[in-house]
Motif scaffolding. Sequence first.
Motif, PDB file in Angstrom:
ATOM      1  N   GLY A  66      12.433   5.105  -4.688  1.00  0.00           N
ATOM      2  CA  GLY A  66      12.131   4.543  -3.376  1.00  0.00           C
ATOM      3  C   GLY A  66      11.212   3.341  -3.432  1.00  0.00           C
ATOM      4  N   MET A  67      10.195   3.375  -4.309  1.00  0.00           N
ATOM      5  CA  MET A  67       9.260   2.257  -4.399  1.00  0.00           C
ATOM      6  C   MET A  67       9.945   1.016  -4.965  1.00  0.00           C
ATOM      7  SD  MET A  67       6.382   0.842  -3.858  1.00  0.00           S
ATOM      8  CE  MET A  67       5.661   2.311  -3.103  1.00  0.00           C
ATOM      9  N   VAL A  85       0.865  -1.183   0.000  1.00  0.00           N
ATOM     10  CA  VAL A  85       0.000   0.000   0.000  1.00  0.00           C
ATOM     11  C   VAL A  85       0.899   1.230   0.000  1.00  0.00           C
ATOM     12  CG1 VAL A  85      -1.867   1.229   1.163  1.00  0.00           C
ATOM     13  CG2 VAL A  85      -1.675  -1.268   1.396  1.00  0.00           C
ATOM     14  N   THR A  86       0.642   2.155  -0.895  1.00  0.00           N
ATOM     15  CA  THR A  86       1.471   3.352  -0.949  1.00  0.00           C
ATOM     16  C   THR A  86       0.652   4.631  -1.057  1.00  0.00           C
ATOM     17  OG1 THR A  86       3.273   4.485  -2.124  1.00  0.00           O
ATOM     18  CG2 THR A  86       1.725   3.216  -3.473  1.00  0.00           C
ATOM     19  N   ASP A  87       1.118   5.644  -0.371  1.00  0.00           N
ATOM     20  CA  ASP A  87       0.639   7.002  -0.575  1.00  0.00           C
ATOM     21  C   ASP A  87       1.082   7.452  -1.972  1.00  0.00           C
ATOM     22  OD1 ASP A  87      -0.202   9.743   0.193  1.00  0.00           O
ATOM     23  OD2 ASP A  87       1.947  10.138   0.134  1.00  0.00           O
ATOM     24  N   LEU A  88       0.450   8.484  -2.489  1.00  0.00           N
ATOM     25  CA  LEU A  88       0.800   8.986  -3.821  1.00  0.00           C
ATOM     26  C   LEU A  88       1.771  10.167  -3.770  1.00  0.00           C
ATOM     27  CD1 LEU A  88      -2.539   8.831  -5.854  1.00  0.00           C
ATOM     28  CD2 LEU A  88      -0.634   7.233  -5.850  1.00  0.00           C
ATOM     29  N   ASP A  89       1.255  11.335  -3.441  1.00  0.00           N
ATOM     30  CA  ASP A  89       2.052  12.551  -3.535  1.00  0.00           C
ATOM     31  C   ASP A  89       3.231  12.534  -2.576  1.00  0.00           C
ATOM     32  OD1 ASP A  89       0.395  14.088  -5.473  1.00  0.00           O
ATOM     33  OD2 ASP A  89      -1.119  13.792  -3.928  1.00  0.00           O
ATOM     34  N   ILE A  96       1.317  -7.143   5.064  1.00  0.00           N
ATOM     35  CA  ILE A  96       1.161  -5.887   4.323  1.00  0.00           C
ATOM     36  C   ILE A  96       2.369  -4.978   4.555  1.00  0.00           C
ATOM     37  CG2 ILE A  96      -0.274  -3.838   4.002  1.00  0.00           C
ATOM     38  CD1 ILE A  96      -2.607  -5.447   5.167  1.00  0.00           C
ATOM     39  N   ILE A  97       2.847  -4.372   3.473  1.00  0.00           N
ATOM     40  CA  ILE A  97       3.867  -3.329   3.542  1.00  0.00           C
ATOM     41  C   ILE A  97       3.207  -2.011   3.154  1.00  0.00           C
ATOM     42  CG2 ILE A  97       6.121  -2.535   2.723  1.00  0.00           C
ATOM     43  CD1 ILE A  97       6.554  -5.361   1.596  1.00  0.00           C
ATOM     44  N   VAL A  98       3.486  -0.954   3.902  1.00  0.00           N
ATOM     45  CA  VAL A  98       2.962   0.362   3.529  1.00  0.00           C
ATOM     46  C   VAL A  98       4.115   1.349   3.380  1.00  0.00           C
ATOM     47  CG1 VAL A  98       0.779  -0.022   4.727  1.00  0.00           C
ATOM     48  CG2 VAL A  98       2.627   1.169   5.891  1.00  0.00           C
ATOM     49  N   ALA A  99       3.890   2.359   2.527  1.00  0.00           N
ATOM     50  CA  ALA A  99       4.883   3.412   2.330  1.00  0.00           C
ATOM     51  C   ALA A  99       4.196   4.767   2.384  1.00  0.00           C
ATOM     52  CB  ALA A  99       5.583   3.237   0.980  1.00  0.00           C
ATOM     53  N   LEU A 141       0.772   3.437   8.579  1.00  0.00           N
ATOM     54  CA  LEU A 141       2.099   2.982   8.971  1.00  0.00           C
ATOM     55  C   LEU A 141       2.030   2.163  10.258  1.00  0.00           C
ATOM     56  CD1 LEU A 141       4.087   6.258   8.236  1.00  0.00           C
ATOM     57  CD2 LEU A 141       4.335   4.107   7.012  1.00  0.00           C
ATOM     58  N   LYS A 142       1.089   2.529  11.122  1.00  0.00           N
ATOM     59  CA  LYS A 142       0.930   1.803  12.387  1.00  0.00           C
ATOM     60  C   LYS A 142       0.093   0.535  12.238  1.00  0.00           C
ATOM     61  CE  LYS A 142       1.532   5.708  15.554  1.00  0.00           C
ATOM     62  NZ  LYS A 142       0.900   6.538  16.616  1.00  0.00           N
ATOM     63  N   THR A 143      -0.652   0.438  11.136  1.00  0.00           N
ATOM     64  CA  THR A 143      -1.538  -0.713  10.920  1.00  0.00           C
ATOM     65  C   THR A 143      -0.799  -1.897  10.320  1.00  0.00           C
ATOM     66  OG1 THR A 143      -3.503   0.672  10.648  1.00  0.00           O
ATOM     67  CG2 THR A 143      -3.578  -1.518   9.658  1.00  0.00           C
ATOM     68  N   ALA A 144       0.095  -1.631   9.396  1.00  0.00           N
ATOM     69  CA  ALA A 144       0.716  -2.701   8.609  1.00  0.00           C
ATOM     70  C   ALA A 144       1.836  -3.406   9.365  1.00  0.00           C
ATOM     71  CB  ALA A 144       1.251  -2.137   7.305  1.00  0.00           C
ATOM     72  N   GLY A 145       2.168  -4.574   8.867  1.00  0.00           N
ATOM     73  CA  GLY A 145       3.249  -5.335   9.474  1.00  0.00           C
ATOM     74  C   GLY A 145       4.593  -4.678   9.277  1.00  0.00           C
ATOM     75  N   THR A 146       4.800  -4.072   8.115  1.00  0.00           N
ATOM     76  CA  THR A 146       6.065  -3.409   7.812  1.00  0.00           C
ATOM     77  C   THR A 146       5.776  -2.013   7.276  1.00  0.00           C
ATOM     78  OG1 THR A 146       7.155  -5.507   7.280  1.00  0.00           O
ATOM     79  CG2 THR A 146       8.191  -3.513   6.448  1.00  0.00           C
ATOM     80  N   SER A 147       6.341  -1.017   7.918  1.00  0.00           N
ATOM     81  CA  SER A 147       6.113   0.371   7.514  1.00  0.00           C
ATOM     82  C   SER A 147       7.398   0.967   6.973  1.00  0.00           C
ATOM     83  CB  SER A 147       5.607   1.197   8.705  1.00  0.00           C
ATOM     84  OG  SER A 147       6.533   1.176   9.774  1.00  0.00           O
ATOM     85  N   VAL A 148       7.252   1.707   5.877  1.00  0.00           N
ATOM     86  CA  VAL A 148       8.400   2.268   5.165  1.00  0.00           C
ATOM     87  C   VAL A 148       8.163   3.753   4.913  1.00  0.00           C
ATOM     88  CG1 VAL A 148       9.782   2.165   3.053  1.00  0.00           C
ATOM     89  CG2 VAL A 148       8.861   0.049   4.050  1.00  0.00           C
ATOM     90  N   ALA A 149       9.162   4.550   5.181  1.00  0.00           N
ATOM     91  CA  ALA A 149       9.122   5.977   4.857  1.00  0.00           C
ATOM     92  C   ALA A 149      10.109   6.254   3.741  1.00  0.00           C
ATOM     93  CB  ALA A 149       9.471   6.817   6.078  1.00  0.00           C
TER      94      ALA A 149
END
Length: 270
Positions: free
Chosen positions: A257-258, A7-11, A213-216, A226-234
């Motif tokens: 980055g992606m 799952v990724t944010d856009l902007d 789930i990985i989120v960015a 970021l707090k919901t997923a198993g792995t959070s990425v900034a």
Amino acid sequence: MNYKMIVTDLDDTLLNSEKKISPIDKEAIMKAQKAGIKFVLASGRPTFAMKELAEELKLADYGSYILSFNGSVITDCSTGKNILEESLTKNDIYLMYDFSQKYKTHILTYIDDEIISETDSEYIDVEIDLTKMNHRKVKNFKEAVNKDAVKCMLLEEPSYLKKVEIELKKEYGDKYSIAISKPFFLEVTKLGIDKGTGIKKLADLLNIKTEEIIVAGDSFNDISMLKTAGTSVAVANAQPEIKEIADYIVSSNDKGGMAELINKFIFTKI
């Protein structure tokens, strides 16, 4: 870990400074989807403003999803239908309008794929540019908002808007979900609705565990996911507070980055 969803944010996360998906990132995303990974675009943007990107990434072909309006709407790209939609009532939006007048900020909402506001501003122009939606400037905001809408947004200079956020949360933090996305966007959605709850609901529907789930992300409205997923990425260009809570930091949105994330977590044994 056998990850099943990204799952990724856009902007400022997936999209580079030119508001495009870099070729290196696109190649990695397509490779991940071909490998069976569900790819989810999660943004404060309206659904309308995300469809072109979804088409570019062929999300419909791979059964992937759009999570728009900060988690208020989830769209199954393969069918084009919304599988979740949570809205503010028009009275909720009127309340936010009154608050905006008290604290002298701009306010906008979305009706029938149009941006509605009483005012013009450089910050509203940013939203118009990002979404490519028609802006309908009206004389009377409350009259124009004649039905429920999924989100409204207060806009003003960033340092002042942070102060407005504090006051808004003091007064209405127990009634609405409130988060800054871009420094000049203060977003308001239905209570309990944010990117994190949207991801959790989608994962439950797909029988995917949160640890799969990985989120960015890069900004404050990404904190819940970021707090919901198993792995959070900034991404490297993320707000400092986001970097502090992320499990990993990858290259910036302008430096693949992606692709780095996908190659690290999907195609490399950890």
